[in-house]
Design a protein around this motif. Structure first.
Motif, PDB file in Angstrom:
ATOM      1  N   MET A  59       0.842  -1.174   0.000  1.00 54.13           N
ATOM      2  CA  MET A  59       0.000   0.000   0.000  1.00 54.13           C
ATOM      3  C   MET A  59       0.888   1.238   0.000  1.00 54.13           C
ATOM      4  N   HIS A  60       0.534   2.215  -0.808  1.00 55.91           N
ATOM      5  CA  HIS A  60       1.271   3.472  -0.843  1.00 55.91           C
ATOM      6  C   HIS A  60       1.027   4.194   0.471  1.00 55.91           C
ATOM      7  N   LYS A  61       2.071   4.564   1.121  1.00 60.12           N
ATOM      8  CA  LYS A  61       1.955   5.250   2.398  1.00 60.12           C
ATOM      9  C   LYS A  61       2.273   6.730   2.206  1.00 60.12           C
ATOM     10  N   PHE A  62       1.358   7.560   2.650  1.00 58.76           N
ATOM     11  CA  PHE A  62       1.597   9.003   2.641  1.00 58.76           C
ATOM     12  C   PHE A  62       2.609   9.269   3.732  1.00 58.76           C
ATOM     13  N   SER A  63       3.686   9.942   3.397  1.00 57.50           N
ATOM     14  CA  SER A  63       4.763  10.146   4.357  1.00 57.50           C
ATOM     15  C   SER A  63       5.285  11.570   4.278  1.00 57.50           C
ATOM     16  N   LEU A  64       5.597  12.132   5.409  1.00 61.03           N
ATOM     17  CA  LEU A  64       6.192  13.459   5.441  1.00 61.03           C
ATOM     18  C   LEU A  64       7.716  13.380   5.475  1.00 61.03           C
ATOM     19  N   SER A  65       8.271  12.176   5.591  1.00 60.39           N
ATOM     20  CA  SER A  65       9.724  12.023   5.648  1.00 60.39           C
ATOM     21  C   SER A  65      10.344  11.752   4.280  1.00 60.39           C
ATOM     22  N   LYS A  66       9.513  11.499   3.271  1.00 62.12           N
ATOM     23  CA  LYS A  66      10.020  11.240   1.926  1.00 62.12           C
ATOM     24  C   LYS A  66      10.046  12.529   1.114  1.00 62.12           C
ATOM     25  N   ASN A  67      10.832  12.508   0.019  1.00 62.69           N
ATOM     26  CA  ASN A  67      10.799  13.658  -0.878  1.00 62.69           C
ATOM     27  C   ASN A  67       9.466  13.678  -1.613  1.00 62.69           C
ATOM     28  N   ILE A  68       9.140  14.793  -2.236  1.00 61.72           N
ATOM     29  CA  ILE A  68       7.818  14.967  -2.826  1.00 61.72           C
ATOM     30  C   ILE A  68       7.510  13.932  -3.905  1.00 61.72           C
ATOM     31  N   GLU A  69       8.496  13.531  -4.705  1.00 64.00           N
ATOM     32  CA  GLU A  69       8.248  12.527  -5.748  1.00 64.00           C
ATOM     33  C   GLU A  69       7.937  11.169  -5.125  1.00 64.00           C
ATOM     34  N   GLY A  70       8.491  10.903  -3.956  1.00 65.09           N
ATOM     35  CA  GLY A  70       8.188   9.650  -3.268  1.00 65.09           C
ATOM     36  C   GLY A  70       6.792   9.618  -2.686  1.00 65.09           C
ATOM     37  N   VAL A  71       6.244  10.786  -2.382  1.00 60.91           N
ATOM     38  CA  VAL A  71       4.917  10.880  -1.788  1.00 60.91           C
ATOM     39  C   VAL A  71       3.853  11.179  -2.844  1.00 60.91           C
ATOM     40  N   LEU A  72       4.176  12.069  -3.764  1.00 63.42           N
ATOM     41  CA  LEU A  72       3.230  12.498  -4.797  1.00 63.42           C
ATOM     42  C   LEU A  72       3.843  12.247  -6.180  1.00 63.42           C
ATOM     43  N   PRO A  73       3.926  10.996  -6.587  1.00 63.39           N
ATOM     44  CA  PRO A  73       4.605  10.668  -7.847  1.00 63.39           C
ATOM     45  C   PRO A  73       3.897  11.244  -9.076  1.00 63.39           C
ATOM     46  N   GLN A  74       4.701  11.649 -10.032  1.00 64.58           N
ATOM     47  CA  GLN A  74       4.200  12.151 -11.318  1.00 64.58           C
ATOM     48  C   GLN A  74       4.427  11.118 -12.419  1.00 64.58           C
ATOM     49  N   SER A  75       4.885   9.926 -12.002  1.00 66.34           N
ATOM     50  CA  SER A  75       5.101   8.838 -12.950  1.00 66.34           C
ATOM     51  C   SER A  75       4.906   7.512 -12.216  1.00 66.34           C
ATOM     52  N   VAL A  76       4.726   6.457 -13.001  1.00 67.79           N
ATOM     53  CA  VAL A  76       4.663   5.107 -12.444  1.00 67.79           C
ATOM     54  C   VAL A  76       5.796   4.304 -13.054  1.00 67.79           C
ATOM     55  N   LEU A  77       6.257   3.307 -12.311  1.00 67.01           N
ATOM     56  CA  LEU A  77       7.355   2.462 -12.774  1.00 67.01           C
ATOM     57  C   LEU A  77       6.820   1.097 -13.173  1.00 67.01           C
ATOM     58  N   ASP A  78       7.278   0.615 -14.335  1.00 71.84           N
ATOM     59  CA  ASP A  78       6.904  -0.748 -14.720  1.00 71.84           C
ATOM     60  C   ASP A  78       7.847  -1.722 -14.025  1.00 71.84           C
ATOM     61  N   GLN A  79       7.679  -3.012 -14.288  1.00 70.40           N
ATOM     62  CA  GLN A  79       8.506  -4.015 -13.617  1.00 70.40           C
ATOM     63  C   GLN A  79       9.983  -3.888 -13.972  1.00 70.40           C
ATOM     64  N   GLY A  80      10.282  -3.312 -15.117  1.00 72.51           N
ATOM     65  CA  GLY A  80      11.669  -3.107 -15.517  1.00 72.51           C
ATOM     66  C   GLY A  80      12.280  -1.848 -14.941  1.00 72.51           C
ATOM     67  N   GLY A  81      11.499  -1.087 -14.186  1.00 68.71           N
ATOM     68  CA  GLY A  81      12.006   0.129 -13.572  1.00 68.71           C
ATOM     69  C   GLY A  81      11.921   1.351 -14.474  1.00 68.71           C
ATOM     70  N   HIS A  82      11.230   1.256 -15.599  1.00 69.70           N
ATOM     71  CA  HIS A  82      11.081   2.386 -16.513  1.00 69.70           C
ATOM     72  C   HIS A  82       9.928   3.276 -16.047  1.00 69.70           C
ATOM     73  N   ALA A  83      10.161   4.576 -16.059  1.00 65.57           N
ATOM     74  CA  ALA A  83       9.161   5.534 -15.598  1.00 65.57           C
ATOM     75  C   ALA A  83       8.260   5.971 -16.746  1.00 65.57           C
ATOM     76  N   PHE A  84       6.960   6.085 -16.445  1.00 68.11           N
ATOM     77  CA  PHE A  84       5.973   6.533 -17.414  1.00 68.11           C
ATOM     78  C   PHE A  84       5.202   7.705 -16.799  1.00 68.11           C
ATOM     79  N   SER A  85       5.271   8.851 -17.469  1.00 67.12           N
ATOM     80  CA  SER A  85       4.652  10.072 -16.991  1.00 67.12           C
ATOM     81  C   SER A  85       3.126   9.954 -16.986  1.00 67.12           C
ATOM     82  N   ILE A  86       2.514  10.454 -15.899  1.00 64.65           N
ATOM     83  CA  ILE A  86       1.064  10.330 -15.719  1.00 64.65           C
ATOM     84  C   ILE A  86       0.425  11.678 -15.389  1.00 64.65           C
TER      85      ILE A  86
END
Length: 179
Positions: free
Chosen positions: A1-28
């Protein structure tokens, strides 16, 4: 489950992309309105499932789509971490509908946070969900939910209370769908 966190950087909390199984980022498009449009689309019984998937992915992804586009989209909406192996369905009674309860949700955001959901330029889906989950019992939305599930056994005027309760119930067609 994605955890909302104040200790992570903004991309870790509010991602602007998703990662596939190969680790490639896709903008959303992570705006709450985009996600609500997709939820509404999936609840539309007049559109074929294959068309729903195509429209949803074209709406969600800004450029290229991963092979597992729909799975990653659904994980994002539900808040599941993209590293989890499977999207697990949770069986629960639906308590609200973003469309049916939209006026009360809108009024509640204005009342509690001073946020006009119609005028705000961008509000990340995860931020929207965190604020939505924090609505107080004094907001119009939470009062509607309380009435929807009120126990009428100790109410004096049961007929009046039952009528009020009935007016806020989810439409039967909406009850079959998940939020």
């Amino acid at each position: 489950m994605h955890k909302f966190s104040l200790s992570k950087n903004i991309e870790g909390v509010l991602p602007q992309s998703v990662l596939d199984q190969g680790g490639h980022a896709f903008s959303i498009d992570a705006d709450f309105r985009t996600v609500l449009k997709i939820i509404r689309l999936f609840n539309d019984e007049e559109i074929a499932d294959i068309h729903k998937m195509i429209i949803a992915c074209n709406t969600f992804y800004k450029e290229k789509m991963p092979e597992d586009a729909l799975t990653l989209l659904m994980r994002f909406i539900s808040g599941e971490d993209a590293k989890e192996e499977q999207l697990q369905e949770k069986e629960s009674t639906q308590t609200f509908c973003y469309e049916f309860d939209a006026p009360e949700i809108y009024a509640s955001f204005v009342q509690q946070y001073g946020i006009d959901l119609l005028d705000i330029e961008f509000l990340h889906w995860y931020k929207f969900k965190a604020l939505f989950g924090g609505l107080s019992e004094e907001t119009p939305f939470m009062k509607k939910i309380q009435l929807r599930f009120m126990d009428l056994t100790h109410i004096k005027d049961k007929e009046k209370a039952q009528k009020a309760k009935q007016q806020v119930q989810l439409p039967k067609k909406t009850r079959k769908t998940k939020q």
